[in-house]
Design a protein around this motif. Structure first.
Motif, mmCIF file in Angstrom:
data_model
loop_
_atom_site.group_PDB
_atom_site.id
_atom_site.type_symbol
_atom_site.label_atom_id
_atom_site.label_comp_id
_atom_site.label_asym_id
_atom_site.label_seq_id
_atom_site.Cartn_x
_atom_site.Cartn_y
_atom_site.Cartn_z
ATOM 1 N N PHE A 129 6.217 44.711 64.096
ATOM 2 C CA PHE A 129 5.049 43.825 64.152
ATOM 3 C C PHE A 129 5.262 42.603 63.264
ATOM 4 O O PHE A 129 4.871 41.485 63.610
ATOM 5 C CB PHE A 129 3.799 44.593 63.719
ATOM 6 C CG PHE A 129 2.546 43.760 63.730
ATOM 7 C CD1 PHE A 129 2.071 43.213 64.905
ATOM 8 C CD2 PHE A 129 1.841 43.530 62.559
ATOM 9 C CE1 PHE A 129 0.918 42.438 64.918
ATOM 10 C CE2 PHE A 129 0.695 42.762 62.561
ATOM 11 C CZ PHE A 129 0.222 42.219 63.742
ATOM 12 N N LEU A 130 5.904 42.818 62.104
ATOM 13 C CA LEU A 130 6.211 41.712 61.208
ATOM 14 C C LEU A 130 7.152 40.720 61.877
ATOM 15 O O LEU A 130 6.991 39.503 61.747
ATOM 16 C CB LEU A 130 6.841 42.243 59.917
ATOM 17 C CG LEU A 130 7.275 41.194 58.886
ATOM 18 C CD1 LEU A 130 6.074 40.401 58.397
ATOM 19 C CD2 LEU A 130 7.989 41.856 57.711
ATOM 20 N N GLY A 131 8.138 41.247 62.628
ATOM 21 C CA GLY A 131 9.052 40.369 63.348
ATOM 22 C C GLY A 131 8.325 39.484 64.350
ATOM 23 O O GLY A 131 8.574 38.278 64.433
ATOM 24 N N THR A 132 7.403 40.079 65.113
ATOM 25 C CA THR A 132 6.616 39.312 66.088
ATOM 26 C C THR A 132 5.762 38.260 65.390
ATOM 27 O O THR A 132 5.674 37.116 65.833
ATOM 28 C CB THR A 132 5.706 40.253 66.901
ATOM 29 O OG1 THR A 132 6.496 41.250 67.539
ATOM 30 C CG2 THR A 132 4.933 39.483 67.959
ATOM 31 N N THR A 133 5.127 38.658 64.278
ATOM 32 C CA THR A 133 4.244 37.747 63.541
ATOM 33 C C THR A 133 5.010 36.562 62.973
ATOM 34 O O THR A 133 4.555 35.414 63.055
ATOM 35 C CB THR A 133 3.541 38.504 62.403
ATOM 36 O OG1 THR A 133 2.800 39.608 62.949
ATOM 37 C CG2 THR A 133 2.582 37.597 61.655
ATOM 38 N N LEU A 134 6.183 36.825 62.405
ATOM 39 C CA LEU A 134 6.997 35.734 61.862
ATOM 40 C C LEU A 134 7.449 34.790 62.970
ATOM 41 O O LEU A 134 7.479 33.565 62.791
ATOM 42 C CB LEU A 134 8.210 36.301 61.125
ATOM 43 C CG LEU A 134 7.926 37.026 59.804
ATOM 44 C CD1 LEU A 134 9.204 37.654 59.250
ATOM 45 C CD2 LEU A 134 7.314 36.072 58.781
ATOM 46 N N GLY A 135 7.795 35.363 64.127
ATOM 47 C CA GLY A 135 8.193 34.522 65.255
ATOM 48 C C GLY A 135 7.041 33.648 65.724
ATOM 49 O O GLY A 135 7.223 32.455 66.001
ATOM 50 N N ALA A 136 5.846 34.237 65.815
ATOM 51 C CA ALA A 136 4.666 33.465 66.222
ATOM 52 C C ALA A 136 4.363 32.361 65.221
ATOM 53 O O ALA A 136 3.837 31.302 65.579
ATOM 54 C CB ALA A 136 3.458 34.398 66.368
#
Length: 258
Positions: free
Chosen positions: A11-18
């Protein structure tokens, strides 16, 4: 603590990408997008083999020469599940002119998010099943191996978060709204993983099937969605290089940390 970190890493990976919407002024360049899609594909395929299918067969070694059977059945069911989800859920892929799934009146932005959410379902399942397997204490999956899978998925989620949020901003939406949509597309992963872990007692007898089910679902996403998108137009070899790099990194993570 390790389990909490493992659940939140993707989820952190997705959030950082966003969060790229707050840094980049324009939509991601096509070459970069191809490379990242290829990279994500490589990570998912390697994770499917080393983190899911091989442990599934190891868990079934008591079946002798038929140890492949639970892995084969689970893999086929995973493919079938995503095939049905693709047919039923209305969603729109990046750069596609027409939505897929059942007809609906949903907004384009909503269907873009649903497309990425479909990608994230098998990834959340994979993380949940691996950590559920870890909690059984049978030694099929190690702590470092489970964390390596979460880290690998987090790495490939970064471009997914960016790929969903940047086009939304380019279409005239606010940075905050684009970020929110991108972040929400990844919520299904920790939620699905946590639900799987809560059912650990029920999961144990079916662990080989569930591990390979997640692998089948992930491979479906790669073959049906990610690679075709990465191969469109010119310079598809960039996607191939990205795939190789993602595959190698995930393989190294799983073997070195597992």
């Amino acid at each position: 603590m390790d389990i909490a970190i493992g659940l939140l890493l993707p989820f952190l990976g997705t959030t950082l990408g966003a969060g790229c919407v707050f840094i980049l002024k324009h939509e991601m360049k096509p070459l970069v997008q191809k490379a990242l899609l290829g990279f994500a594909s490589g990570v998912m395929v390697a994770a499917s083999v080393w983190s899911l299918l091989i442990p599934a067969m190891d868990a079934s070694e008591s079946m002798g020469k038929l140890a492949f059977l639970p892995a084969a059945v689970g893999f086929a069911l995973g493919i079938g599940f995503l095939l049905e989800m693709d047919r039923v859920v209305p969603h729109l892929h990046l750069d596609a002119k027409e939505p897929e799934g059942r007809k609906s009146q949903l907004k384009k932005s909503t269907m873009l998010v649903l497309a990425v959410t479909l990608h994230n379902i098998p990834e959340g399942m994979a993380v949940g099943v691996v950590f559920a397997g870890l909690l059984t204490g049978e030694g099929i999956i190690s702590t470092t191996g489970a964390v390596a899978l979460s880290l690998g998925i987090a790495i490939q989620n970064f471009p997914e978060g960016a790929i969903i949020s940047l086009p939304l901003k380019s279409e005239g939406g606010s940075r905050g709204r684009a970020f929110l949509y991108g972040m929400l597309s990844g919520v299904v992963e920790p939620v699905g993983a946590a639900a799987t872990i809560l059912l650990t007692g029920l999961v144990v007898p079916f662990l080989p099937y569930l591990l390979s089910f997640a692998a089948g679902a992930m491979v479906y996403v790669v073959v049906e969605e990610l690679l075709p998108e990465a191969s469109q137009g010119e310079h598809s070899n960039i996607a191939t290089i990205g795939f190789a790099l993602g595959f190698l990194i995930m393989m190294v993570l799983d073997v070195a940390l597992g």
